[in-house]
Design an enzyme around this catalytic site. Structure first.
Site, PDB file in Angstrom:
ATOM      1  N   ASN A   1     -73.983 -47.193 -49.939  1.00 49.38           N
ATOM      2  CA  ASN A   1     -74.162 -46.053 -50.840  1.00 49.38           C
ATOM      3  C   ASN A   1     -72.862 -45.262 -50.826  1.00 49.38           C
ATOM      4  OD1 ASN A   1     -74.834 -43.743 -52.188  1.00 49.38           O
ATOM      5  ND2 ASN A   1     -76.338 -43.020 -50.685  1.00 49.38           N
TER       6      ASN A   1
ATOM      7  N   LYS B   1     -72.133 -42.766 -52.624  1.00 52.78           N
ATOM      8  CA  LYS B   1     -72.330 -41.344 -52.983  1.00 52.78           C
ATOM      9  C   LYS B   1     -71.274 -40.956 -54.024  1.00 52.78           C
ATOM     10  CE  LYS B   1     -74.420 -40.741 -48.502  1.00 52.78           C
ATOM     11  NZ  LYS B   1     -74.783 -39.866 -47.401  1.00 52.78           N
TER      12      LYS B   1
ATOM     13  N   HIS C   1     -82.994 -40.355 -52.560  1.00 52.76           N
ATOM     14  CA  HIS C   1     -82.139 -40.089 -51.394  1.00 52.76           C
ATOM     15  C   HIS C   1     -82.329 -38.631 -50.975  1.00 52.76           C
ATOM     16  CE1 HIS C   1     -78.586 -39.480 -48.948  1.00 52.76           C
ATOM     17  NE2 HIS C   1     -78.524 -40.797 -48.820  1.00 52.76           N
TER      18      HIS C   1
ATOM     19  N   GLU D   1     -80.322 -36.427 -50.237  1.00 52.35           N
ATOM     20  CA  GLU D   1     -79.415 -35.494 -50.926  1.00 52.35           C
ATOM     21  C   GLU D   1     -79.953 -35.132 -52.301  1.00 52.35           C
ATOM     22  OE1 GLU D   1     -75.929 -37.888 -50.343  1.00 52.35           O
ATOM     23  OE2 GLU D   1     -76.048 -37.497 -48.188  1.00 52.35           O
TER      24      GLU D   1
ATOM     25  N   GLU E   1     -84.239 -42.986 -43.739  1.00 50.54           N
ATOM     26  CA  GLU E   1     -83.008 -42.264 -43.441  1.00 50.54           C
ATOM     27  C   GLU E   1     -83.346 -40.880 -42.888  1.00 50.54           C
ATOM     28  OE1 GLU E   1     -79.438 -43.947 -45.793  1.00 50.54           O
ATOM     29  OE2 GLU E   1     -80.300 -42.313 -46.945  1.00 50.54           O
TER      30      GLU E   1
ATOM     31  N   GLY F   1     -74.491 -38.851 -41.991  1.00 48.96           N
ATOM     32  CA  GLY F   1     -73.147 -38.278 -41.942  1.00 48.96           C
ATOM     33  C   GLY F   1     -72.852 -37.476 -40.686  1.00 48.96           C
TER      34      GLY F   1
ATOM     35  N   SER G   1     -75.624 -42.886 -40.348  1.00 43.70           N
ATOM     36  CA  SER G   1     -74.563 -43.131 -39.361  1.00 43.70           C
ATOM     37  C   SER G   1     -74.524 -44.570 -38.849  1.00 43.70           C
ATOM     38  CB  SER G   1     -74.671 -42.137 -38.196  1.00 43.70           C
ATOM     39  OG  SER G   1     -74.499 -40.813 -38.667  1.00 43.70           O
TER      40      SER G   1
ATOM     41  N   GLY H   1     -73.627 -45.347 -45.627  1.00 44.88           N
ATOM     42  CA  GLY H   1     -72.843 -44.395 -46.404  1.00 44.88           C
ATOM     43  C   GLY H   1     -71.356 -44.578 -46.121  1.00 44.88           C
ATOM     44  N   GLY H   2     -70.812 -43.693 -45.302  1.00 43.64           N
ATOM     45  CA  GLY H   2     -69.365 -43.652 -45.050  1.00 43.64           C
ATOM     46  C   GLY H   2     -68.746 -45.003 -44.715  1.00 43.64           C
TER      47      GLY H   2
HETATM   48  P1  13P Z   1     -73.852 -42.256 -43.539  1.00 47.41           P
HETATM   49  O1  13P Z   1     -73.855 -43.733 -43.242  1.00 47.41           O
HETATM   50  O2  13P Z   1     -72.499 -41.778 -44.011  1.00 47.41           O
HETATM   51  O3  13P Z   1     -74.431 -41.461 -42.418  1.00 47.41           O
HETATM   52  O4  13P Z   1     -74.801 -42.039 -44.809  1.00 47.41           O
HETATM   53  C1  13P Z   1     -76.070 -42.578 -44.783  1.00 47.41           C
HETATM   54  C2  13P Z   1     -76.671 -42.458 -46.134  1.00 47.41           C
HETATM   55  O5  13P Z   1     -77.035 -41.393 -46.575  1.00 47.41           O
HETATM   56  C3  13P Z   1     -76.794 -43.694 -46.930  1.00 47.41           C
HETATM   57  O6  13P Z   1     -77.605 -43.490 -48.031  1.00 47.41           O
END
Ligand code: 13P
Length: 249
Positions: free
Chosen positions: A6, A8, A92, A94, A164, A170, A209, A230-231
């Site tokens: 993802n 983002k 998600h 967010e 999640e 994050g 994470s 994510g990251g």
């Molecule tokens: P991180 O892997 O950056 O913690 O993000 C997780 C996420 O929200 C994936 O949708």
């Protein structure tokens, strides 16, 4: 196993080079997982081209519940499909937190995804206060009650649940394997209750994470059928390291 990235709101056009690099890195080797990358909507078209000839699949990060209409700024599931996407992330945290998405909205979007022939990745997860109060499982069950469509898609693998925990996104913090196992077992039981035997084929991803260093441990947990990253999905090298960490089952 499904490993989904993802991105983002990260990535200008140059970022598509990471998909090419990922494709090169996967070349030839038998894959231990399906690989999905969900870039910003502006990059989907280019990402689909970059993924051609590889086993990488491209997805969106959100969609509207209607196929078309006067909804300025929105993108429908049909439009994602038309742009070459095969999947979409929905609900998600967010989106729930910053854009007021409710369970009912997420469910309508998931129905739209199914109608358009997209794999729906429905996200659920508790926040830190709910975890500390011992409410994590009940919060997630309630989100599933409200967010998951009543009927299973024609092919059960087209419905994916991503667990999640909000406090792990994050932050570099993750639940321990026992906590992940407990939640994933609860989600599997919920799916079995709703969909019967088809639940066994539905994939339950862990997200929050996930990094090359912890992916092996997390992906070995019972009922973890992949990860939503994510990251660490933004750079091909990190994503490849996570793919290499998939344990043999
Ligand atoms: P991180 O892997 O950056 O913690 O993000 C997780 C996420 O929200 C994936 O949708």
């Amino acid at each position: 196993m499904l490993l989904a990235g993802n991105w983002k709101m990260h990535g200008l056009r140059g970022a598509v080079a990471e998909i090419r690099a990922l494709g090169r890195g996967l070349n030839g080797a038998p894959l231990p997982a399906d690989i999905l990358v969900c870039p910003p909507a502006t990059l989907i078209n280019e990402a689909v081209k970059a993924a051609e000839g590889t086993r990488i699949v491209i997805g969106g990060q959100n969609c509207h519940a209607e196929p078309s209409g006067a909804f300025t700024g929105e993108i429908s599931a049909e439009m994602l499909r038309d742009a070459g996407a095969n999947a979409v992330i929905l609900g998600h945290s967010e989106r729930r937190q910053f854009y007021g998405e409710t369970d009912a909205m997420v469910r309508a979007k998931a129905e739209a995804a199914s109608r358009a022939g997209l794999i729906a990745l429905i996200c659920v997860g508790e926040d830190e206060r709910q975890r500390d109060a011992g409410e994590a499982v009940s919060v997630v069950q309630k989100q599933l009650d409200g967010s998951v469509p009543a009927s299973a898609p024609a092919d059960p693998i087209d419905l994916v649940i991503a667990y999640e925990p909000v406090w792990a996104i994050g932050t570099g913090r993750t639940p321990n394997p026992e906590q992940i196992a407990e939640m994933h077992a609860a989600i599997r039981a919920w799916l079995a209750d709703r969909f019967g035997a088809a639940a066994d084929q539905m994939r339950i991803l862990y997200g929050g994470s996930v990094k090359p260093e912890n992916a092996g441990t997390i992906l070995a947990v019972t009922n973890v059928d992949g990860a939503l990253i994510g990251g660490a999905s933004l750079k091909a090298g990190d994503f490849l390291a996570i793919i290499r960490a998939v344990p043999q089952r």
